[in-house]
Design a protein around this motif. Sequence first.
Motif, mmCIF file in Angstrom:
data_model
loop_
_atom_site.group_PDB
_atom_site.id
_atom_site.type_symbol
_atom_site.label_atom_id
_atom_site.label_comp_id
_atom_site.label_asym_id
_atom_site.label_seq_id
_atom_site.Cartn_x
_atom_site.Cartn_y
_atom_site.Cartn_z
ATOM 1 N N ASN A 107 0.847 -1.179 0.000
ATOM 2 C CA ASN A 107 0.000 0.000 0.000
ATOM 3 C C ASN A 107 0.894 1.245 0.000
ATOM 4 O O ASN A 107 1.398 1.659 1.031
ATOM 5 N N VAL A 108 1.113 1.860 -1.185
ATOM 6 C CA VAL A 108 2.026 2.995 -1.314
ATOM 7 C C VAL A 108 1.423 4.223 -0.643
ATOM 8 O O VAL A 108 0.295 4.610 -0.917
ATOM 9 N N VAL A 109 2.196 4.832 0.255
ATOM 10 C CA VAL A 109 1.756 6.004 1.000
ATOM 11 C C VAL A 109 2.270 7.283 0.349
ATOM 12 O O VAL A 109 1.547 8.264 0.218
ATOM 13 N N ALA A 110 3.556 7.279 -0.094
ATOM 14 C CA ALA A 110 4.153 8.468 -0.703
ATOM 15 C C ALA A 110 5.193 8.049 -1.730
ATOM 16 O O ALA A 110 5.896 7.052 -1.545
ATOM 17 N N ARG A 111 5.298 8.823 -2.811
ATOM 18 C CA ARG A 111 6.288 8.587 -3.861
ATOM 19 C C ARG A 111 7.150 9.827 -4.032
ATOM 20 O O ARG A 111 6.670 10.945 -3.889
ATOM 21 N N ASN A 112 8.394 9.614 -4.405
ATOM 22 C CA ASN A 112 9.307 10.706 -4.696
ATOM 23 C C ASN A 112 9.483 10.763 -6.209
ATOM 24 O O ASN A 112 10.405 10.175 -6.769
ATOM 25 N N LYS A 113 8.572 11.468 -6.884
ATOM 26 C CA LYS A 113 8.601 11.540 -8.344
ATOM 27 C C LYS A 113 9.820 12.304 -8.835
ATOM 28 O O LYS A 113 10.359 12.026 -9.895
ATOM 29 N N LYS A 114 10.249 13.270 -8.057
ATOM 30 C CA LYS A 114 11.387 14.096 -8.432
ATOM 31 C C LYS A 114 12.673 13.272 -8.524
ATOM 32 O O LYS A 114 13.533 13.539 -9.358
ATOM 33 N N ALA A 115 12.800 12.252 -7.677
ATOM 34 C CA ALA A 115 14.005 11.424 -7.670
ATOM 35 C C ALA A 115 14.171 10.680 -8.991
ATOM 36 O O ALA A 115 15.276 10.587 -9.525
ATOM 37 N N ARG A 116 13.094 10.161 -9.536
ATOM 38 C CA ARG A 116 13.187 9.430 -10.809
ATOM 39 C C ARG A 116 13.515 10.372 -11.967
ATOM 40 O O ARG A 116 14.070 9.948 -12.969
#
Length: 150
Positions: free
Chosen positions: A4-13
């Motif tokens: 269950n994904v709570v938060a993603r770091n889109k900037k890192a990718r």
Amino acid sequence: MAKNVVARNKKARHDYFIIETYEAGIQLTGTEIKSVRAGKVNLKDGYARINGSEVWLYNVHISPYEKGTYYNHDPLRPRKLLLRSEEIKRLIGKTKEKGLTLVPLEMYLKDNKWAKIELALVKGKTKHDKRESIAERDARRAMEKALKRH
């Protein structure tokens, strides 16, 4: 094993080349885990650093729990990551290389119980590399769109 994904770091990718990923547990207090379950996490400026034989997570903002009392936590406090000793030894060797760092990609709840961090060993992209990856993404989208039409 539900994730269950709570938060993603889109900037890192977008900003880094991802070399390796690791799954790490995270040591949280009672009010922190309640905030994580509510999805009040920001990984955008987060990074991890190795101190001795421990890995610590910095600049990850977990909002204070609304219903917490004076036991509430500091939102930006450093948090200990739980990794196997052989993984930590490998990371020590890798992070000594020039330009490699540890960045959190996503935080999730495993089996709806345990808070986990997907930690990545990354190398920074230059402006040219970022443009190249945007062009590749646009080309891939155009191909998928053309395939859908036919």
